[in-house]
Design an enzyme around this catalytic site. Sequence first.
Site, PDB file in Angstrom:
ATOM      1  N   SER A 119       9.964  50.630 -21.649  1.00 28.46           N
ATOM      2  CA  SER A 119       9.669  49.788 -22.813  1.00 28.46           C
ATOM      3  C   SER A 119      10.481  50.224 -24.017  1.00 28.46           C
ATOM      4  O   SER A 119      10.589  49.491 -24.989  1.00 28.46           O
ATOM      5  CB  SER A 119       8.191  49.922 -23.211  1.00 28.46           C
ATOM      6  OG  SER A 119       7.358  49.725 -22.127  1.00 28.46           O
ATOM      7  N   HIS A 140      12.735  44.614 -18.198  1.00 30.04           N
ATOM      8  CA  HIS A 140      11.477  44.855 -18.899  1.00 30.04           C
ATOM      9  C   HIS A 140      10.524  43.698 -18.644  1.00 30.04           C
ATOM     10  O   HIS A 140      10.651  42.630 -19.239  1.00 30.04           O
ATOM     11  CB  HIS A 140      11.767  45.031 -20.394  1.00 30.04           C
ATOM     12  CG  HIS A 140      10.576  45.442 -21.190  1.00 30.04           C
ATOM     13  ND1 HIS A 140      10.340  45.019 -22.472  1.00 30.04           N
ATOM     14  CD2 HIS A 140       9.528  46.255 -20.880  1.00 30.04           C
ATOM     15  CE1 HIS A 140       9.214  45.545 -22.911  1.00 30.04           C
ATOM     16  NE2 HIS A 140       8.713  46.289 -21.960  1.00 30.04           N
ATOM     17  N   GLU A 152      12.739  40.601 -20.008  1.00 31.66           N
ATOM     18  CA  GLU A 152      13.742  41.028 -20.984  1.00 31.66           C
ATOM     19  C   GLU A 152      14.744  41.883 -20.213  1.00 31.66           C
ATOM     20  O   GLU A 152      14.394  42.962 -19.729  1.00 31.66           O
ATOM     21  CB  GLU A 152      13.036  41.852 -22.067  1.00 31.66           C
ATOM     22  CG  GLU A 152      13.691  41.881 -23.392  1.00 31.66           C
ATOM     23  CD  GLU A 152      12.812  42.586 -24.446  1.00 31.66           C
ATOM     24  OE1 GLU A 152      11.898  43.359 -24.098  1.00 31.66           O
ATOM     25  OE2 GLU A 152      13.069  42.358 -25.633  1.00 31.66           O
ATOM     26  N   ASN A 190       9.371  44.686 -28.288  1.00 38.30           N
ATOM     27  CA  ASN A 190       8.632  45.829 -28.847  1.00 38.30           C
ATOM     28  C   ASN A 190       9.105  46.219 -30.244  1.00 38.30           C
ATOM     29  O   ASN A 190       8.339  46.774 -31.021  1.00 38.30           O
ATOM     30  CB  ASN A 190       8.707  47.030 -27.902  1.00 38.30           C
ATOM     31  CG  ASN A 190       7.686  46.891 -26.786  1.00 38.30           C
ATOM     32  OD1 ASN A 190       6.661  46.252 -26.954  1.00 38.30           O
ATOM     33  ND2 ASN A 190       7.971  47.466 -25.641  1.00 38.30           N
TER      34      ASN A 190
HETATM   35  P1  NAD Z   1       0.975  53.556 -15.313  1.00 37.73           P
HETATM   36  O1  NAD Z   1       0.559  54.886 -15.878  1.00 37.73           O
HETATM   37  O2  NAD Z   1      -0.060  52.529 -15.056  1.00 37.73           O
HETATM   38  O3  NAD Z   1       1.784  53.769 -13.945  1.00 37.73           O
HETATM   39  C1  NAD Z   1       2.797  54.725 -13.761  1.00 37.73           C
HETATM   40  C2  NAD Z   1       2.811  55.071 -12.284  1.00 37.73           C
HETATM   41  O4  NAD Z   1       3.976  55.847 -12.000  1.00 37.73           O
HETATM   42  C3  NAD Z   1       1.606  55.917 -11.856  1.00 37.73           C
HETATM   43  O5  NAD Z   1       0.955  55.255 -10.782  1.00 37.73           O
HETATM   44  C4  NAD Z   1       2.220  57.243 -11.416  1.00 37.73           C
HETATM   45  O6  NAD Z   1       1.568  57.826 -10.304  1.00 37.73           O
HETATM   46  C5  NAD Z   1       3.619  56.796 -11.030  1.00 37.73           C
HETATM   47  N1  NAD Z   1       4.623  57.878 -11.077  1.00 37.73           N
HETATM   48  C6  NAD Z   1       4.781  58.827 -12.031  1.00 37.73           C
HETATM   49  N2  NAD Z   1       5.832  59.613 -11.715  1.00 37.73           N
HETATM   50  C7  NAD Z   1       6.350  59.140 -10.545  1.00 37.73           C
HETATM   51  C8  NAD Z   1       7.445  59.511  -9.714  1.00 37.73           C
HETATM   52  N3  NAD Z   1       8.209  60.552 -10.046  1.00 37.73           N
HETATM   53  N4  NAD Z   1       7.677  58.787  -8.585  1.00 37.73           N
HETATM   54  C9  NAD Z   1       6.905  57.736  -8.256  1.00 37.73           C
HETATM   55  N5  NAD Z   1       5.842  57.338  -9.015  1.00 37.73           N
HETATM   56  C10 NAD Z   1       5.573  58.030 -10.137  1.00 37.73           C
HETATM   57  O7  NAD Z   1       2.084  53.021 -16.338  1.00 37.73           O
HETATM   58  P2  NAD Z   1       2.576  51.505 -16.534  1.00 37.73           P
HETATM   59  O8  NAD Z   1       1.796  50.896 -17.653  1.00 37.73           O
HETATM   60  O9  NAD Z   1       2.643  50.828 -15.210  1.00 37.73           O
HETATM   61  O10 NAD Z   1       4.047  51.759 -17.108  1.00 37.73           O
HETATM   62  C11 NAD Z   1       5.129  52.016 -16.246  1.00 37.73           C
HETATM   63  C12 NAD Z   1       6.420  51.716 -16.977  1.00 37.73           C
HETATM   64  O11 NAD Z   1       6.414  50.339 -17.418  1.00 37.73           O
HETATM   65  C13 NAD Z   1       6.652  52.556 -18.239  1.00 37.73           C
HETATM   66  O12 NAD Z   1       8.015  52.810 -18.385  1.00 37.73           O
HETATM   67  C14 NAD Z   1       6.154  51.615 -19.356  1.00 37.73           C
HETATM   68  O13 NAD Z   1       6.730  51.917 -20.600  1.00 37.73           O
HETATM   69  C15 NAD Z   1       6.624  50.287 -18.823  1.00 37.73           C
HETATM   70  N6  NAD Z   1       5.910  49.106 -19.326  1.00 37.73           N
HETATM   71  C16 NAD Z   1       4.560  49.123 -19.507  1.00 37.73           C
HETATM   72  C17 NAD Z   1       3.919  47.979 -19.975  1.00 37.73           C
HETATM   73  C18 NAD Z   1       2.431  47.960 -20.187  1.00 37.73           C
HETATM   74  O14 NAD Z   1       1.920  47.004 -20.797  1.00 37.73           O
HETATM   75  N7  NAD Z   1       1.675  48.933 -19.687  1.00 37.73           N
HETATM   76  C19 NAD Z   1       4.649  46.810 -20.239  1.00 37.73           C
HETATM   77  C20 NAD Z   1       6.034  46.818 -20.010  1.00 37.73           C
HETATM   78  C21 NAD Z   1       6.658  47.965 -19.568  1.00 37.73           C
END
Ligand code: NAD
Length: 288
Positions: A119, A140, A152, A190
């Site tokens: 993000s 994104h 995005e 963002n």
């Molecule tokens: P989350 O915490 O729900 O999920 C992250 C997952 O990654 C977890 O299940 C964890 O076990 C796994 N993980 C961590 N290290 C790992 C590795 N080395 N190998 C494999 N898996 C691994 O987080 P999220 O909200 O899904 O966010 C994930 C990404 O998406 C981030 O970069 C975040 O900035 C981005 N994002 C989030 C949102 C949102 O609204 N939450 C929106 C757009 C983008």
Amino acid sequence: MEIRTVGVVGAGLMGSGIAEVCARSGLRTRVAESNEEALAAGRRRVERSLDRGRQGGKLSAEDVEQITDRLSFSATLDEFSDCDIVIEAIVERLADKVDVFSRLDRIVPEHAILSTNTSSLPIMEIARATGRPDRVIGTHFFNPAPVMKLLEVVRTIATSDDTLNETRALGEKLGKRVIVAQDRGGFIVNLLLIPFLNNAVRLYESGFATKDDIDEGMCLGCGHPMGPLQLLDYIGLDTALFVCDALYEEYAIRDYAAPPLLKRMVAAGYLGRKSGRGFYEYEGAQKR
Ligand code: NAD
């Protein structure tokens, strides 16, 4: 290059949704997590979402079976050796993403695109961990990925035109409206959204207004589908904090600095919907 097989790393909130979107669009989809427990949780999240689609009449039982057949789950990246693109959606921490990209670079075919769902992090920093910076790009997605229409796409100064065009074509195949942003903290959405969310937290923590009035104000006054504090609970307060820190690091502008209350809530484990408590309390997906 036509993309047929997709890898998704991380099956949390975003990764599970992205994997579902890919499999629903007819792509073979491989999902990897860091351990078996997280993998099982990610698989359950996809299954529950498909089941909701079936119950709501959007998917037939046959659709669900075919989508499920296209999905495979594994606790290692080794299964990604036939992927045309890998979409990384792990925790928003640069060191972890760099580690995953350098490992992926050794596993996936030479033609494969490596994309990140970050993000806020500098994608060029992630790209330089690979021997193919021209094939690295940002994808994104928005939460929930199966529902939100926007993708995005973020190009770095090293991303090739082919990589951009192939990624844009993938986004369209996934049924998304694609917008293109530069590799600058926050991209387009963002960059505009985070100051708004932070200002809502500051209004609340200063005692200026109640959380319900802040949220209702923006829903009923501006037509937003949910208020800013509800949206923070939805995003996950830990993820929002990572994004604030990355944007503040990039621009040193106060609007992006995380409000103290947001930091304390994350320290307390009040992460929003995913932990059952954020600005509001939740039972299952229900707000209380
Ligand atoms: P989350 O915490 O729900 O999920 C992250 C997952 O990654 C977890 O299940 C964890 O076990 C796994 N993980 C961590 N290290 C790992 C590795 N080395 N190998 C494999 N898996 C691994 O987080 P999220 O909200 O899904 O966010 C994930 C990404 O998406 C981030 O970069 C975040 O900035 C981005 N994002 C989030 C949102 C949102 O609204 N939450 C929106 C757009 C983008």
